[in-house]
Motif scaffolding. Structure first.
Motif, PDB file in Angstrom:
ATOM      1  N   THR A  88       0.828  -1.284  -0.073  1.00  0.00           N
ATOM      2  CA  THR A  88       0.053   0.107   0.023  1.00  0.00           C
ATOM      3  C   THR A  88       0.864   1.238  -0.053  1.00  0.00           C
ATOM      4  OG1 THR A  88      -0.181  -0.227   2.343  1.00  0.00           O
ATOM      5  CG2 THR A  88      -1.991  -1.131   1.158  1.00  0.00           C
ATOM      6  N   GLU A  89       2.054   1.210   0.783  1.00  0.00           N
ATOM      7  CA  GLU A  89       2.863   2.436   0.667  1.00  0.00           C
ATOM      8  C   GLU A  89       3.328   2.643  -0.914  1.00  0.00           C
ATOM      9  OE1 GLU A  89       5.150   5.563   1.597  1.00  0.00           O
ATOM     10  OE2 GLU A  89       3.949   4.515   2.857  1.00  0.00           O
ATOM     11  N   ILE A  90       3.729   1.713  -1.486  1.00  0.00           N
ATOM     12  CA  ILE A  90       4.147   1.914  -2.995  1.00  0.00           C
ATOM     13  C   ILE A  90       2.938   2.223  -3.765  1.00  0.00           C
ATOM     14  CG2 ILE A  90       5.356   0.769  -5.113  1.00  0.00           C
ATOM     15  CD1 ILE A  90       6.747  -0.853  -2.988  1.00  0.00           C
ATOM     16  N   ASP A  91       1.850   1.703  -3.476  1.00  0.00           N
ATOM     17  CA  ASP A  91       0.625   2.051  -4.490  1.00  0.00           C
ATOM     18  C   ASP A  91       0.419   3.529  -4.123  1.00  0.00           C
ATOM     19  OD1 ASP A  91      -1.523   1.269  -6.142  1.00  0.00           O
ATOM     20  OD2 ASP A  91      -2.564   1.742  -4.346  1.00  0.00           O
ATOM     21  N   ASP A  92       0.411   3.879  -2.819  1.00  0.00           N
ATOM     22  CA  ASP A  92      -0.032   5.403  -2.428  1.00  0.00           C
ATOM     23  C   ASP A  92       0.819   6.454  -3.075  1.00  0.00           C
ATOM     24  OD1 ASP A  92      -2.464   4.135  -1.502  1.00  0.00           O
ATOM     25  OD2 ASP A  92      -1.678   4.465   0.687  1.00  0.00           O
ATOM     26  N   ASN A  93       2.144   5.984  -2.577  1.00  0.00           N
ATOM     27  CA  ASN A  93       3.175   7.007  -2.876  1.00  0.00           C
ATOM     28  C   ASN A  93       4.285   6.902  -4.085  1.00  0.00           C
ATOM     29  OD1 ASN A  93       2.062   8.762  -0.747  1.00  0.00           O
ATOM     30  ND2 ASN A  93       2.788   6.901   0.471  1.00  0.00           N
ATOM     31  N   GLY A  94       4.238   5.726  -4.785  1.00  0.00           N
ATOM     32  CA  GLY A  94       4.949   5.504  -5.844  1.00  0.00           C
ATOM     33  C   GLY A  94       6.442   4.873  -5.285  1.00  0.00           C
ATOM     34  N   PRO A  95       7.340   4.541  -6.391  1.00  0.00           N
ATOM     35  CA  PRO A  95       8.384   3.475  -5.926  1.00  0.00           C
ATOM     36  C   PRO A  95       9.173   4.081  -4.597  1.00  0.00           C
ATOM     37  CG  PRO A  95       8.472   4.147  -8.103  1.00  0.00           C
ATOM     38  CD  PRO A  95       7.245   4.879  -7.557  1.00  0.00           C
ATOM     39  N   ILE A  96       9.870   3.173  -3.896  1.00  0.00           N
ATOM     40  CA  ILE A  96      10.635   3.494  -2.928  1.00  0.00           C
ATOM     41  C   ILE A  96      12.007   3.443  -3.268  1.00  0.00           C
ATOM     42  CG2 ILE A  96      11.439   2.818  -0.618  1.00  0.00           C
ATOM     43  CD1 ILE A  96       8.803   1.385  -0.195  1.00  0.00           C
ATOM     44  N   PRO A  97      12.798   4.934  -3.280  1.00  0.00           N
ATOM     45  CA  PRO A  97      13.918   4.905  -3.982  1.00  0.00           C
ATOM     46  C   PRO A  97      15.057   4.007  -3.166  1.00  0.00           C
ATOM     47  CG  PRO A  97      13.081   7.135  -3.325  1.00  0.00           C
ATOM     48  CD  PRO A  97      12.110   5.919  -2.780  1.00  0.00           C
ATOM     49  N   PRO A  98      16.141   3.614  -3.774  1.00  0.00           N
ATOM     50  CA  PRO A  98      17.093   2.594  -3.236  1.00  0.00           C
ATOM     51  C   PRO A  98      17.509   3.237  -1.743  1.00  0.00           C
ATOM     52  CG  PRO A  98      17.673   3.316  -5.625  1.00  0.00           C
ATOM     53  CD  PRO A  98      16.586   4.208  -5.190  1.00  0.00           C
ATOM     54  N   ARG A  99      17.849   2.484  -1.002  1.00  0.00           N
ATOM     55  CA  ARG A  99      18.437   2.728   0.313  1.00  0.00           C
ATOM     56  C   ARG A  99      17.389   3.646   1.072  1.00  0.00           C
ATOM     57  NH1 ARG A  99      22.852   2.006  -2.582  1.00  0.00           N
ATOM     58  NH2 ARG A  99      23.262   4.086  -3.320  1.00  0.00           N
ATOM     59  N   SER A 100      16.181   3.719   0.774  1.00  0.00           N
ATOM     60  CA  SER A 100      15.212   4.518   1.645  1.00  0.00           C
ATOM     61  C   SER A 100      14.073   3.869   2.142  1.00  0.00           C
ATOM     62  CB  SER A 100      14.622   5.445   0.656  1.00  0.00           C
ATOM     63  OG  SER A 100      15.205   6.275  -0.054  1.00  0.00           O
ATOM     64  N   LEU A 101      14.291   2.209   2.182  1.00  0.00           N
ATOM     65  CA  LEU A 101      13.038   1.460   2.694  1.00  0.00           C
ATOM     66  C   LEU A 101      12.906   1.711   4.153  1.00  0.00           C
ATOM     67  CD1 LEU A 101      11.494  -0.644   1.766  1.00  0.00           C
ATOM     68  CD2 LEU A 101      13.269  -2.358   2.122  1.00  0.00           C
ATOM     69  N   THR A 102      13.979   1.865   4.980  1.00  0.00           N
ATOM     70  CA  THR A 102      13.719   1.905   6.235  1.00  0.00           C
ATOM     71  C   THR A 102      13.312   3.117   6.753  1.00  0.00           C
ATOM     72  OG1 THR A 102      16.259   2.492   6.601  1.00  0.00           O
ATOM     73  CG2 THR A 102      15.451   0.124   7.175  1.00  0.00           C
ATOM     74  N   ARG A 103      13.684   4.387   5.705  1.00  0.00           N
ATOM     75  CA  ARG A 103      13.140   5.656   6.334  1.00  0.00           C
ATOM     76  C   ARG A 103      11.607   5.714   5.853  1.00  0.00           C
ATOM     77  NH1 ARG A 103      16.131   9.657   2.874  1.00  0.00           N
ATOM     78  NH2 ARG A 103      16.911   7.719   2.127  1.00  0.00           N
ATOM     79  N   THR A 104      11.127   4.843   4.918  1.00  0.00           N
ATOM     80  CA  THR A 104       9.956   4.927   4.225  1.00  0.00           C
ATOM     81  C   THR A 104       9.054   4.285   5.320  1.00  0.00           C
ATOM     82  OG1 THR A 104      10.405   4.850   2.120  1.00  0.00           O
ATOM     83  CG2 THR A 104       8.324   4.469   2.406  1.00  0.00           C
ATOM     84  N   LEU A 105       9.361   3.102   5.941  1.00  0.00           N
ATOM     85  CA  LEU A 105       8.563   2.368   6.905  1.00  0.00           C
ATOM     86  C   LEU A 105       9.381   2.126   8.338  1.00  0.00           C
ATOM     87  CD1 LEU A 105       7.412  -0.168   4.452  1.00  0.00           C
ATOM     88  CD2 LEU A 105       5.912   1.328   5.392  1.00  0.00           C
ATOM     89  N   PRO A 106       9.618   3.311   8.768  1.00  0.00           N
ATOM     90  CA  PRO A 106      10.652   3.401  10.062  1.00  0.00           C
ATOM     91  C   PRO A 106       9.926   2.509  11.454  1.00  0.00           C
ATOM     92  CG  PRO A 106       9.413   5.485  10.041  1.00  0.00           C
ATOM     93  CD  PRO A 106       8.936   4.677   8.774  1.00  0.00           C
ATOM     94  N   ASP A 107       8.593   2.356  11.449  1.00  0.00           N
ATOM     95  CA  ASP A 107       8.158   1.500  12.444  1.00  0.00           C
ATOM     96  C   ASP A 107       8.404  -0.228  12.439  1.00  0.00           C
ATOM     97  OD1 ASP A 107       6.401   1.955  10.387  1.00  0.00           O
ATOM     98  OD2 ASP A 107       4.877   0.971  11.599  1.00  0.00           O
ATOM     99  N   LEU A 108       8.755  -0.554  10.926  1.00  0.00           N
ATOM    100  CA  LEU A 108       9.136  -1.818  10.883  1.00  0.00           C
ATOM    101  C   LEU A 108      10.505  -2.225  11.032  1.00  0.00           C
ATOM    102  CD1 LEU A 108       7.228  -2.634   7.851  1.00  0.00           C
ATOM    103  CD2 LEU A 108       6.439  -3.259  10.117  1.00  0.00           C
ATOM    104  N   PRO A 109      10.972  -3.308  12.039  1.00  0.00           N
ATOM    105  CA  PRO A 109      12.314  -3.664  12.478  1.00  0.00           C
ATOM    106  C   PRO A 109      13.046  -3.967  10.959  1.00  0.00           C
ATOM    107  CG  PRO A 109      10.997  -4.771  13.891  1.00  0.00           C
ATOM    108  CD  PRO A 109      10.219  -4.154  12.674  1.00  0.00           C
TER     109      PRO A 109
END
Length: 164
Positions: A27-48
């Motif tokens: 849903t994050e990618i669907d709502d906001n578009g692709p997640i740039p390289p090395r931005s995964l933990t910033r995009t979903l910071p509450d997931l370990p």
């Protein structure tokens, strides 16, 4: 008529698709578009980190996401279809205040998938679920089953990849 193996396949699919990390990623990618390289933990910071990377591996194994050079992690056509299914599941839950009048998107999707995974409702559950809810669940079950027919990787041979 629903066969036992079809019911087991639907139940397995509902279990896999109800994982919070997968719901959040798609849903994050669907709502906001692709997640740039090395931005995964910033995009979903509450997931370990370990959970997040496991979720991405699962999503890739299921063909839901792909890495595009210069773009990052994006949804495949299959992932876009799943995002539509998640939206429909959440709409049904929101319309009927499931599991509660106020809750998170992920909780709504998980609750609806749990209801869809039940092959037969008990008498107590039937008494609590109105005819409108049952009809809406049938509609979302049909949508989910259509997506599963188009994406059989979830019900055939995917179990080893999906082990937690």
């Amino acid at each position: 008529m629903t066969t036992l193996s079809a019911t087991a396949g639907l139940r397995h699919a509902c279990t896999v698709l109800s994982r919070p990390g997968l719901i959040r990623l798609v849903t994050e990618i669907d709502d906001n578009g692709p997640i740039p390289p090395r931005s995964l933990t910033r995009t979903l910071p509450d997931l370990p980190d370990h959970h997040l990377h496991h979720t991405v591996r699962q999503a890739r194994a299921l063909g839901l996401v792909r890495h595009q050079p210069g773009v990052g992690l994006s949804l495949s056509p299959s992932g876009s279809g799943l995002a539509d299914v998640y939206d429909a599941l959440a709409r049904v839950a929101r319309r009927h205040h499931l599991p509660a009048p106020v809750c998170q998107f992920t909780s709504r999707v998980q609750h609806t998938l749990t209801l869809l995974a039940m092959p037969v409702l008990t008498t107590e559950q039937t008494e609590r679920v109105s005819k409108t809810v049952a009809e809406d669940l049938d509609g979302t079950r049909a949508l989910l089953q259509q997506w599963l027919r188009e994406n059989p990787q979830l019900t055939k041979g995917a179990e080893p990849v999906l082990a937690a």
